[in-house]
Design a protein around this motif. Sequence first.
Motif, short mmCIF file in Angstrom:
data_model
loop_
_atom_site.label_atom_id
_atom_site.label_comp_id
_atom_site.label_asym_id
_atom_site.label_seq_id
_atom_site.Cartn_x
_atom_site.Cartn_y
_atom_site.Cartn_z
N PRO A 35 -3.34 -36.80 -46.42
CA PRO A 35 -2.25 -37.77 -46.39
C PRO A 35 -1.41 -37.78 -47.68
O PRO A 35 -0.21 -37.96 -47.64
CB PRO A 35 -2.95 -39.11 -46.20
CG PRO A 35 -4.23 -38.78 -45.55
CD PRO A 35 -4.61 -37.42 -46.07
N GLU A 36 -2.04 -37.56 -48.81
CA GLU A 36 -1.27 -37.56 -50.06
C GLU A 36 -0.45 -36.29 -50.25
O GLU A 36 0.44 -36.24 -51.10
CB GLU A 36 -2.17 -37.80 -51.27
CG GLU A 36 -3.29 -36.82 -51.42
CD GLU A 36 -4.59 -37.34 -50.84
OE1 GLU A 36 -5.62 -36.82 -51.24
OE2 GLU A 36 -4.58 -38.21 -49.97
N ASP A 37 -0.74 -35.25 -49.47
CA ASP A 37 0.07 -34.03 -49.51
C ASP A 37 1.27 -34.11 -48.58
O ASP A 37 2.20 -33.31 -48.70
CB ASP A 37 -0.78 -32.82 -49.13
CG ASP A 37 -1.83 -32.50 -50.18
OD1 ASP A 37 -1.62 -32.89 -51.35
OD2 ASP A 37 -2.84 -31.88 -49.84
N ASP A 38 1.25 -35.04 -47.65
CA ASP A 38 2.34 -35.20 -46.69
C ASP A 38 3.46 -35.99 -47.32
O ASP A 38 3.28 -37.12 -47.78
CB ASP A 38 1.81 -35.92 -45.44
CG ASP A 38 2.84 -35.99 -44.33
OD1 ASP A 38 3.89 -35.32 -44.44
OD2 ASP A 38 2.60 -36.72 -43.35
N LEU A 39 4.66 -35.41 -47.38
CA LEU A 39 5.79 -36.10 -48.00
C LEU A 39 6.23 -37.32 -47.21
O LEU A 39 6.80 -38.26 -47.77
CB LEU A 39 6.97 -35.13 -48.17
CG LEU A 39 6.73 -33.97 -49.13
CD1 LEU A 39 7.95 -33.06 -49.15
CD2 LEU A 39 6.41 -34.47 -50.52
N ASP A 40 5.98 -37.33 -45.90
CA ASP A 40 6.32 -38.47 -45.07
C ASP A 40 5.11 -39.35 -44.80
O ASP A 40 5.13 -40.18 -43.88
CB ASP A 40 6.89 -37.98 -43.73
CG ASP A 40 8.19 -37.22 -43.93
OD1 ASP A 40 8.95 -37.59 -44.84
OD2 ASP A 40 8.41 -36.25 -43.19
N GLN B 265 -4.39 -43.27 -45.45
CA GLN B 265 -5.47 -43.07 -46.39
C GLN B 265 -6.55 -44.14 -46.26
O GLN B 265 -7.56 -44.09 -46.92
CB GLN B 265 -4.92 -43.07 -47.83
CG GLN B 265 -5.88 -42.62 -48.88
CD GLN B 265 -6.30 -41.18 -48.76
OE1 GLN B 265 -5.67 -40.39 -48.08
NE2 GLN B 265 -7.37 -40.82 -49.42
N ALA B 266 -6.35 -45.12 -45.40
CA ALA B 266 -7.30 -46.23 -45.28
C ALA B 266 -8.64 -45.74 -44.77
O ALA B 266 -8.73 -44.77 -44.03
CB ALA B 266 -6.74 -47.29 -44.33
N GLY B 267 -9.67 -46.44 -45.18
CA GLY B 267 -11.01 -46.08 -44.74
C GLY B 267 -12.04 -46.56 -45.73
O GLY B 267 -11.72 -47.19 -46.74
N SER B 268 -13.28 -46.24 -45.47
CA SER B 268 -14.36 -46.65 -46.35
C SER B 268 -14.45 -45.71 -47.54
O SER B 268 -14.46 -44.49 -47.40
CB SER B 268 -15.68 -46.64 -45.56
OG SER B 268 -16.73 -46.95 -46.42
N TYR B 269 -14.55 -46.28 -48.71
CA TYR B 269 -14.67 -45.49 -49.93
C TYR B 269 -16.08 -45.51 -50.51
O TYR B 269 -16.35 -44.93 -51.53
CB TYR B 269 -13.69 -45.98 -51.00
CG TYR B 269 -12.27 -45.62 -50.69
CD1 TYR B 269 -11.84 -44.32 -50.85
CD2 TYR B 269 -11.38 -46.55 -50.24
CE1 TYR B 269 -10.54 -43.96 -50.56
CE2 TYR B 269 -10.08 -46.22 -49.94
CZ TYR B 269 -9.67 -44.92 -50.12
OH TYR B 269 -8.39 -44.58 -49.83
#
Length: 133
Positions: A62-67, A73-77
Amino acid sequence: MKPEYKLFGILAVFFFLVGTIYGLVTQWDEPVGFVGLYLSGGLGVMIAFYLAKTASKLPLRPEDDLDGEIEQQAGSYGSFAPYSWWPLWLALSGSIIFLGAAVGIWVAVLGAVFGVFALVGWVFEYYKGEHAH
């Protein structure tokens, strides 16, 4: 992972360039400097190669996607302790161990005993009490 392998590729080029300049300035008489810089450049190449091969096998993050949106990115960390005093006691025992290097071995042994107690307490804090699993 595109930014990561680009970063390490740039670092590799930088270290190879600086190693060559260093070797030319010292007329290749100083054997440690340019070799260390070349080895640092080689390490950058290895890391960049590994990240590039790994990125080619994985889907786009997700952080590589410009859009991309934040929700992607939500989820359990992971599971984190809400509060814990054990890291404080572990750090205090570590400082006592390092104080023992200056004062005497008996102080370091005392710090190591406290350190073992604090480490066991920190590792097993989820096995009893309020946050037991």
